[in-house]
Design a protein around this motif. Sequence first.
Motif, PDB file in Angstrom:
ATOM      1  N   GLU A 169       0.830  -1.192  -0.036  1.00 49.43           N
ATOM      2  CA  GLU A 169       0.204   0.078   0.010  1.00 49.43           C
ATOM      3  C   GLU A 169       0.865   1.300   0.062  1.00 49.43           C
ATOM      4  O   GLU A 169       0.729   2.330  -0.598  1.00 49.43           O
ATOM      5  CB  GLU A 169      -0.990   0.020   1.267  1.00 49.43           C
ATOM      6  CG  GLU A 169      -1.995   1.021   1.414  1.00 49.43           C
ATOM      7  CD  GLU A 169      -1.557   2.355   2.177  1.00 49.43           C
ATOM      8  OE1 GLU A 169      -2.130   3.338   1.994  1.00 49.43           O
ATOM      9  OE2 GLU A 169      -0.529   2.089   2.761  1.00 49.43           O
TER      10      GLU A 169
ATOM     11  N   GLU B  86      -6.802  -4.224   1.640  1.00 51.75           N
ATOM     12  CA  GLU B  86      -7.102  -3.359   2.718  1.00 51.75           C
ATOM     13  C   GLU B  86      -7.307  -1.882   2.262  1.00 51.75           C
ATOM     14  O   GLU B  86      -7.562  -0.945   3.240  1.00 51.75           O
ATOM     15  CB  GLU B  86      -6.086  -3.329   3.794  1.00 51.75           C
ATOM     16  CG  GLU B  86      -4.868  -2.708   3.172  1.00 51.75           C
ATOM     17  CD  GLU B  86      -3.709  -3.751   2.561  1.00 51.75           C
ATOM     18  OE1 GLU B  86      -4.463  -4.774   1.934  1.00 51.75           O
ATOM     19  OE2 GLU B  86      -2.657  -3.610   2.311  1.00 51.75           O
ATOM     20  N   GLU B  87      -7.066  -1.564   0.982  1.00 53.16           N
ATOM     21  CA  GLU B  87      -7.514  -0.179   0.541  1.00 53.16           C
ATOM     22  C   GLU B  87      -8.745   0.160   0.075  1.00 53.16           C
ATOM     23  O   GLU B  87      -9.565  -0.744  -0.245  1.00 53.16           O
ATOM     24  CB  GLU B  87      -6.339  -0.057  -0.697  1.00 53.16           C
ATOM     25  CG  GLU B  87      -4.848   0.124  -0.252  1.00 53.16           C
ATOM     26  CD  GLU B  87      -4.163   0.360  -1.314  1.00 53.16           C
ATOM     27  OE1 GLU B  87      -3.967   1.592  -1.332  1.00 53.16           O
ATOM     28  OE2 GLU B  87      -3.397  -0.351  -1.915  1.00 53.16           O
TER      29      GLU B  87
ATOM     30  N   LEU C 231     -12.050   5.596  -1.781  1.00 53.13           N
ATOM     31  CA  LEU C 231     -12.168   6.958  -1.179  1.00 53.13           C
ATOM     32  C   LEU C 231     -10.984   7.681  -0.344  1.00 53.13           C
ATOM     33  O   LEU C 231     -10.857   8.708   0.003  1.00 53.13           O
ATOM     34  CB  LEU C 231     -13.376   6.829  -0.125  1.00 53.13           C
ATOM     35  CG  LEU C 231     -14.801   7.057  -0.693  1.00 53.13           C
ATOM     36  CD1 LEU C 231     -15.585   6.735   0.631  1.00 53.13           C
ATOM     37  CD2 LEU C 231     -14.997   8.443  -1.493  1.00 53.13           C
ATOM     38  N   ASP C 232     -10.124   6.563   0.322  1.00 51.93           N
ATOM     39  CA  ASP C 232      -8.941   7.063   0.963  1.00 51.93           C
ATOM     40  C   ASP C 232      -7.981   7.887  -0.107  1.00 51.93           C
ATOM     41  O   ASP C 232      -7.271   8.680   0.328  1.00 51.93           O
ATOM     42  CB  ASP C 232      -8.040   5.832   1.359  1.00 51.93           C
ATOM     43  CG  ASP C 232      -8.931   5.059   2.389  1.00 51.93           C
ATOM     44  OD1 ASP C 232      -9.785   5.758   3.069  1.00 51.93           O
ATOM     45  OD2 ASP C 232      -8.200   4.076   2.876  1.00 51.93           O
TER      46      ASP C 232
ATOM     47  N   ILE D  60      -7.164  12.522   3.840  1.00 52.24           N
ATOM     48  CA  ILE D  60      -7.248  12.577   5.251  1.00 52.24           C
ATOM     49  C   ILE D  60      -7.702  11.275   5.916  1.00 52.24           C
ATOM     50  O   ILE D  60      -7.438  11.041   7.085  1.00 52.24           O
ATOM     51  CB  ILE D  60      -8.014  13.782   5.690  1.00 52.24           C
ATOM     52  CG1 ILE D  60      -7.480  13.876   7.159  1.00 52.24           C
ATOM     53  CG2 ILE D  60      -9.491  13.785   5.532  1.00 52.24           C
ATOM     54  CD1 ILE D  60      -8.301  15.502   7.615  1.00 52.24           C
ATOM     55  N   LEU D  61      -8.371  10.501   5.195  1.00 52.18           N
ATOM     56  CA  LEU D  61      -8.862   9.284   5.778  1.00 52.18           C
ATOM     57  C   LEU D  61      -7.905   8.332   5.939  1.00 52.18           C
ATOM     58  O   LEU D  61      -7.858   7.291   6.665  1.00 52.18           O
ATOM     59  CB  LEU D  61     -10.002   8.731   4.869  1.00 52.18           C
ATOM     60  CG  LEU D  61     -11.277   9.570   4.729  1.00 52.18           C
ATOM     61  CD1 LEU D  61     -12.155   8.985   3.684  1.00 52.18           C
ATOM     62  CD2 LEU D  61     -11.847   9.819   6.142  1.00 52.18           C
ATOM     63  N   ARG D  62      -6.705   8.354   5.083  1.00 54.55           N
ATOM     64  CA  ARG D  62      -5.698   7.493   5.027  1.00 54.55           C
ATOM     65  C   ARG D  62      -4.609   8.032   6.056  1.00 54.55           C
ATOM     66  O   ARG D  62      -3.858   7.318   6.771  1.00 54.55           O
ATOM     67  CB  ARG D  62      -4.959   7.369   3.661  1.00 54.55           C
ATOM     68  CG  ARG D  62      -3.530   6.848   3.689  1.00 54.55           C
ATOM     69  CD  ARG D  62      -3.586   5.359   4.016  1.00 54.55           C
ATOM     70  NE  ARG D  62      -2.246   4.891   4.193  1.00 54.55           N
ATOM     71  CZ  ARG D  62      -1.413   4.926   5.086  1.00 54.55           C
ATOM     72  NH1 ARG D  62      -1.931   5.396   6.310  1.00 54.55           N
ATOM     73  NH2 ARG D  62      -0.431   4.146   5.049  1.00 54.55           N
TER      74      ARG D  62
ATOM     75  N   HIS E 222      -5.104  10.137   8.747  1.00 55.33           N
ATOM     76  CA  HIS E 222      -5.573  11.014   9.883  1.00 55.33           C
ATOM     77  C   HIS E 222      -4.816  10.715  11.227  1.00 55.33           C
ATOM     78  O   HIS E 222      -5.031  11.537  12.136  1.00 55.33           O
ATOM     79  CB  HIS E 222      -7.135  10.400  10.000  1.00 55.33           C
ATOM     80  CG  HIS E 222      -7.041   8.949  10.432  1.00 55.33           C
ATOM     81  ND1 HIS E 222      -7.213   8.473  11.664  1.00 55.33           N
ATOM     82  CD2 HIS E 222      -7.322   7.795   9.447  1.00 55.33           C
ATOM     83  CE1 HIS E 222      -7.194   7.139  11.701  1.00 55.33           C
ATOM     84  NE2 HIS E 222      -7.224   6.949  10.466  1.00 55.33           N
TER      85      HIS E 222
END
Lengths: 532, 354
Positions: free
Chosen positions: B129, B156-157, B160-161, B166-168, B170
């Motif tokens: 990743e 696992e990805e 949207l990330d 920011i979701l990734r 955070h």
Amino acid sequence: MLFTSYGFFGFLLILFLLYYTIPRRFQWVLLLLGSYLFYCISGPTNLVYILCTTLTTWYAARRIAANQQRQKAYLREHKEDLSREEKKSYREGQKKIRRRWVAGCLLLNLAVLGVVKYTGFVIANLNGILHAFGGTVELTWASIALPMGISFYTFMAIGYLIDVYRETVPAEQNPFRFALFVSFFPQLVQGPIGRYGDLAPGLLGEHPFDAHTVTRGLQRMLWGYFKKMVVADRVLTAVTTIIGDTTAYSGAYILFGMVLYTVELYADFTGGIDITIGIAEALGIPMAENFHRPYFSKSLKEYWRRWHITMCSWFRDYLFYPVSTSKWMLKITKAARSRLGERVGKRIPVYLCSFTVWLATGVWHGASWNFIVWGLANWVVLMLSEELEPLYAKFHARFPGLDNRNLPYKIFAVGRTFLLICVLNLFDITSSIGETFRALVSIFTAGNWPVLWDGSLLELGLTGLDYGIAGVACIIMLAVSLVQRRGSVRDKIYAKPYPVRFVLWYGLFLIVLLMGAYGIGYDASQFIYNRF
Amino acid sequence: MPTAEKRKTKGLVKFLVSAVIAIAGVLFLQQLLQPKYVDGVVEGAFVAEFYREENKDFDVIFIGDCEVYENFSPQVLWDEYGIHSYIRGSAEQYIMQSYYLLEDTLRYEKPDVVVFNIQSLQFNEAQSEAYNRMSIEGMEWSPAKVGAILSSMRPEEHFLDYVFPILRYHSRWSELASTDVEYLFKTKPVSFNGYYMRVDVRPAENVPTGRPLADYSFGDNAWSYLDKIVDLCAENDIQLLLIKAPSLYPYWYPQWEEQVDAYAAEHNLPYLNFLELQDEVGLDYNTDTYDAGLHMNLSGAEKLSHWLGAYLRENMGLQDRRGDPELDAIWDENRAAYQAEIAAQYERYGMKAD
């Protein structure tokens, strides 16, 4: 679909947009379609079970209601023709018919629940018994994946059926409307166990868009996500590490692990219910509360009035009362009183009824001896507390200052109850009863107390920062609970000027966004109560 | 205005202002939390640097992983042959990402030659990743980026990330450094037309041999993306040159070489294996690598570029574009930065310039 998954947020967004744009008379249809879609995603084959429960319960309830109507009409029609005896006999005959419908439907639905949830457990025990007696036969069973929410919706359907039988709610004529009550998606994950009379008006009613209602629902959801993602999912790793190897992690680790698990369970379960109730609230649907600050309880008895309220009241209304007022229990009471005397005799039915309830509660929680023993351990403690009541009374009379009006004593009582809950919760997470007791004993024998402060806890998969975040979040949860005693926190915040409200809610959102345990590096976990 | 209407308008304004503040706050945090790749691991910045190029009318585009961005110097190609080139590579860039990066590059200009390093054929799907992030995040949004994400995502990805990083990132707030603030709204170049320079030396000694594999066949997915690269070049009238850079490790198996040879022959493509051209190029693994044979240092990269430039001029019909005032100005500026970096690195590693 996890409540914390992107898919679920997308699903909710679309559902909310459609819900408030379509004609209101179709809102319940949309919820039904959405609920079935949600359920279908959890496993299309699971639809068979929920459809079976829905259709059989709906039909049985209709037959019972029809019978009640017929009975009333017949008695009205023959008011003058029939003697009192004839009326009584007719009523009893009709009641028998209705009872058969209730029994048949209950048996069928409990059988479905029993087969999918408990067959593996029963077979394993049978094999154990066979082996103990030298048997070589190995009974096998194709294990069935537990359909999501089956324990919850089965109990809801059973509650409805009994309510119709008791004529406390009318039978629903429309099978689709009843299907919505059984399948309403937020409660499928982990309850609460709703009552038809409370839930149906909201579910089936028309709800115009109201910004205040929607905002309040979203705020409740946000609070739930805070508990779930910032606390529960963060400490999960340490709990799993300790419980995964209670030989390596014994003594002080066990004490730490069971306290941490009790915190996790609270944050996970109450957080999940906050999300569920918040979703319903945003849709304009009121839902029963399931918790009332349970960890502020000063006794186990009080705790069970404040924890998982809908389950406890279900067992009270649909098991405890029927059992305690049944003919055979009355016979036992009479016999016990005559043989053991008034004082002891009147306690026997209390023991028996509460034993039945706690055995059922344990079995409901899971197909394992751990849960059965957990249920019975609760029963033993509760019964002991009741029996020791006179002793407590004497103690309080001797030391009048030491009661629940005294703050230090209150804190002591709350702490003592919390610790007791921690011990009982250990049965939830260990793999066998033997392991539970070994782990408990090790707290007193291992003598490894330094691990609590020498940095060993940092090797459980959590960093110092993780503990810090979880600790601060727990303080926030505690503070909110303390404020809640004097009324709704959301109402208090609502009374503040808009900029203050905005900063508070936006701040909470940012905390969840930045400190939530989600995404790469974290395991997305289903709610603990989902497995029950 | 009636009171009810006034209240409604006020409510709407309040909502809009709150929404703007909330979104701005999240965007600011997103910007702050995203890795800047300006020091330490700088490879994550390479892909985005391409878009800042003033003149994208390149003659040659290199596509691939570290075996291109550490082994070839576009500055030498310009200085010696007048070849205007750029390297679109990032760490462990998988073949699907190479395809989409080529597609992305063609949105601007069409080069005459694409040089593709075939090392990534060994990976049928994305392995990490972190590497996905470094290859894809810097791409500008286009169908090519969407394709790169969808073809590379590991289980696992989430897509949207990539849309909302920011979701990734955070939880990166706990490791923020001063560079995250310094480069919040700006950046600095970390490569030289995609070339990652290292001047230090670590001779190749005790190079491990490859351990036997159960299956030496490249995967179907990897082949299909090579097919796509070939087709894309053919459709755009671009000459495709396949290469294998002279990295001693990871081990390049003879069985892999046979497959690439066969493919190149079947598709009538030129293929250069620099492992076999070491002597011709004049590589010395005692002086030309900075990490014991994995990658070339400046000396090795300049030797390779010198050889490849001659090959490109002779075999691919590239013209000398020196004398074009715009390009001359660009490359003069590049050269100054290139030489300044050489001097800085010599000083950092305590080395003396020859």
